[in-house]
Design an enzyme around this catalytic site. Structure first.
Site, short mmCIF file in Angstrom:
data_model
loop_
_atom_site.label_atom_id
_atom_site.label_comp_id
_atom_site.label_asym_id
_atom_site.label_seq_id
_atom_site.Cartn_x
_atom_site.Cartn_y
_atom_site.Cartn_z
N ASP A 186 -35.61 84.95 39.81
CA ASP A 186 -36.04 86.07 40.62
C ASP A 186 -36.02 86.29 41.90
O ASP A 186 -34.31 85.68 41.77
CB ASP A 186 -37.67 86.32 40.09
CG ASP A 186 -38.34 88.12 41.01
OD1 ASP A 186 -38.20 88.97 40.01
OD2 ASP A 186 -38.28 88.48 41.86
N LYS B 187 -45.35 83.82 35.77
CA LYS B 187 -44.38 84.04 37.61
C LYS B 187 -45.19 83.90 38.21
O LYS B 187 -45.60 82.36 38.09
CB LYS B 187 -44.76 85.55 38.07
CG LYS B 187 -43.64 86.18 39.07
CD LYS B 187 -41.96 86.95 37.81
CE LYS B 187 -41.15 87.34 38.76
NZ LYS B 187 -40.16 87.83 37.59
P1 NAP Z 1 -31.73 89.20 44.27
O1 NAP Z 1 -30.64 88.52 44.08
O2 NAP Z 1 -32.96 87.86 45.47
O3 NAP Z 1 -32.39 90.16 45.56
C1 NAP Z 1 -32.68 91.37 45.87
C2 NAP Z 1 -31.93 92.48 46.57
O4 NAP Z 1 -33.25 93.13 47.26
C3 NAP Z 1 -31.17 91.53 48.20
O5 NAP Z 1 -30.41 92.47 48.48
C4 NAP Z 1 -32.27 91.65 49.32
O6 NAP Z 1 -31.68 91.46 50.44
C5 NAP Z 1 -32.59 93.31 48.45
N1 NAP Z 1 -34.51 92.99 49.73
C6 NAP Z 1 -35.24 92.25 48.74
N2 NAP Z 1 -36.65 92.02 49.94
C7 NAP Z 1 -36.09 93.89 50.32
C8 NAP Z 1 -37.32 94.21 51.41
N3 NAP Z 1 -38.44 93.89 51.90
N4 NAP Z 1 -36.60 95.38 51.77
C9 NAP Z 1 -34.92 95.83 51.05
N5 NAP Z 1 -34.19 95.14 50.88
C10 NAP Z 1 -34.66 93.80 50.07
O7 NAP Z 1 -33.04 89.83 43.77
P2 NAP Z 1 -33.27 90.26 41.85
O8 NAP Z 1 -33.14 88.88 40.85
O9 NAP Z 1 -31.44 90.95 42.18
O10 NAP Z 1 -34.30 90.66 41.83
C11 NAP Z 1 -34.31 92.38 42.72
C12 NAP Z 1 -35.93 92.68 42.38
O11 NAP Z 1 -35.45 93.22 40.67
C13 NAP Z 1 -36.95 91.94 42.40
O12 NAP Z 1 -38.24 93.15 42.17
C14 NAP Z 1 -37.19 91.32 41.01
O13 NAP Z 1 -38.78 91.03 40.86
C15 NAP Z 1 -36.73 92.07 39.78
N6 NAP Z 1 -36.21 91.79 38.53
C16 NAP Z 1 -35.58 90.64 38.85
C17 NAP Z 1 -34.48 90.35 37.53
C18 NAP Z 1 -33.57 89.23 37.11
O14 NAP Z 1 -32.85 88.81 36.58
N7 NAP Z 1 -33.04 89.10 38.46
C19 NAP Z 1 -35.67 90.57 35.84
C20 NAP Z 1 -36.30 91.88 36.82
C21 NAP Z 1 -36.36 92.39 37.31
P3 NAP Z 1 -31.83 90.83 51.25
O15 NAP Z 1 -30.59 89.59 51.22
O16 NAP Z 1 -31.48 91.52 53.20
O17 NAP Z 1 -33.50 90.09 51.45
#
Ligand code: NAP
Length: 450
Positions: free
Chosen positions: A170, A130
């Site tokens: 991510d 990561k």
């Molecule tokens: P993303 O597209 O950047 O979206 C993140 C979302 O979560 C945004 O709406 C953001 O809001 C919100 N957020 C971030 N920090 C926050 C906080 N402290 N409190 C409340 N809301 C918060 O990221 P993502 O890819 O969807 O990832 C979301 C989660 O899934 C993470 O835990 C990541 O590690 C996990 N994940 C992602 C993938 C993938 O393929 N992308 C795969 C496995 C796991 P703001 O816009 O206000 O920041």
């Protein structure tokens, strides 16, 4: 060393805490996994020989670097970059890059540790890693994001490669950022090495269904988990936290399978729409305009409202899908959800439920799908992207999604069967930890003390 009880695992945990001072998220992730291993070691004591568990808790390599870049006003900005190459027993390191101001080494280590087990659960030849930076893309122009990504890759490129380490997206890293980083990698190496990074655009080596994969996969997992209790998604009220990549495609698949998603959020607050979320509006706000979710109420009107102070988990629902970030769902939130009749929780995010929340769900008999299993669809489809890159092939959306759905069912069944085998039926947390551990540990065992 021989080890056959939880006391020794406790000792290892204490060593991890001492050696990785103040890295609370990393401690939490290690605690959760080691908490499941007593049963495995009792049955197979050899897994504790040769310091295997201690080696599993120590990343193979940690890289921390300076990322200087120039903002639109001509000022030099300096961020910190990270790549933790956690475990390569099963294949090249594989795991996303996170750009968020909260990023520090402890967070990247927790994510890399989790990733190692998640990747093992997919059954694909990928190790765990990561990375990321404390850079905050929010409010930055495209030019600033590009210059940051180029500077980040100027250092990272010497540590990655299709047979070494394959990053992806991510939080804060989507198609735009992956494109800029791949472009800089190509420029620095003079090689069109598509397999070096995943989550690429379709025009330059990306895979169909990769964007949708994590959210879709989480829904497939929950659907199969519900089926074990003769439930379906049809007509269920669902809350999805976040409104980023995982949340958006969780909402989309939930709706396609007949559920009604009534709430989502961002880091400022949450919206509720009793008529069911209009996903086109969410996509317009988050993917095109890059604005706040509060805009939804203005654009949709009707039965909608926006709140900042309360928790999204206070809204009554049947299914909760935490899909934003770590520790976003507390013990108190879990109590509210249980009181309001939640029947299933599927973690789209990594470690979004605190240990107290997980304990509450399990005590109340709520079906609980841990992130390292439920959100593995993203990395699994990244591995499918690597396969397509290696064979210079490009599969249809249907073909790729079909493979994703099969992988999610296999992961679900592996977790459930492992929990049964160890006498804890329905405990997907332990099932995922044990099944992931056995694969990584068996490979480490075979590779000798390295
Ligand atoms: P993303 O597209 O950047 O979206 C993140 C979302 O979560 C945004 O709406 C953001 O809001 C919100 N957020 C971030 N920090 C926050 C906080 N402290 N409190 C409340 N809301 C918060 O990221 P993502 O890819 O969807 O990832 C979301 C989660 O899934 C993470 O835990 C990541 O590690 C996990 N994940 C992602 C993938 C993938 O393929 N992308 C795969 C496995 C796991 P703001 O816009 O206000 O920041």
């Amino acid at each position: 060393m021989s080890i056959n009880d939880n006391e020794t695992l406790e000792l290892i945990l204490n060593q991890v805490k001492k050696r990785n001072y103040n890295e609370t998220e990393f401690h939490q992730a290690v605690h959760e996994v080691l908490g499941s291993l007593g049963r495995v070691i009792a049955k197979n004591p050899h897994y504790a020989d040769n310091g295997l568990i201690q080696r599993l808790c120590e990343p193979e390599r940690q890289i921390i670097f300076r990322v200087p870049w120039v903002d639109d006003a001509g000022n030099v900005q300096i961020n910190r970059g990270f790549r933790v190459q956690f475990n390569s027993a099963l294949g090249p390191y594989k795991g996303g890059l996170r750009f968020h101001p909260s990023v520090n080494v402890g967070i990247i280590k927790f994510l890399g540790f989790e990733q190692t087990f998640k990747n093992a659960l997919t059954g694909m030849p990928i190790g765990g890693g990561k990375g990321g930076s404390d850079f905050n893309p929010r409010g930055r122009s495209d030019g600033e994001v590009m210059r940051f990504c180029q500077s980040f890759m100027s250092e990272l490129h010497r540590h990655i490669g299709e047979y070494t380490d394959v990053p992806a997206g991510d939080i804060g890293v989507g198609g735009r950022e992956i494109g800029y980083m791949f472009g800089q990698y190509k420029r620095l190496t003079n090689r069109y090495e598509a397999g070096v990074i995943t989550g690429k655009g379709l025009l330059y080596g990306g895979s169909r269904a990769r964007t949708e994969a994590t959210g879709y996969g989480a829904v497939y997992f929950v659907e199969r988990m519900l089926a074990t209790k003769k439930h379906s998604l049809e007509g269920k009220r669902v809350i999805v936290s976040g409104s980023g990549n995982v949340a958006i495609y969780t909402i989309q698949k939930m709706q396609a399978l007949g559920a009604k998603v009534i709430a989502c959020s961002d880091s400022n607050g949450f919206i509720v729409d009793d008529d069911g979320i209009d996903l086109d509006i969410v996509k317009e706000i988050k993917e095109k305009r890059r604005e706040r979710i509060s805009q939804y109420v203005k654009l949709k009107g009707g039965n909608t409202y926006y709140k900042e102070v309360e928790s999204i988990w206070s809204v009554p629902c049947d299914i909760a899908m935490p899909s934003a970030t770590q520790n976003e769902l507390t013990g108190k939130d879990a109590e509210m959800l249980i009181k309001n009749g939640v029947i299933a929780v599927g973690e789209g995010a990594n470690m979004p439920s605190t240990p107290e929340a997980v304990a509450n769900f399990q005590k109340a008999g709520v079906l609980f799908a841990p992130g390292k299993a439920a959100n593995a669809g993203g990395v699994a489809t990244s591995a499918l992207e690597m396969q397509q890159n290696a064979s210079r092939d490009s599969w249809t959306f249907e073909e790729t999604e079909k493979r994703l759905a099969e992988i999610m069912c296999t992961i679900h069944d592996l977790c459930a069967e492992t929990a049964d085998e160890y006498g804890i039926p329905g405990d997907y947390v332990a099932g995922a930890n044990i099944a992931g551990f056995v694969r990584v540990a068996s490979a480490m065992d075979a590779l000798g003390i390295i």
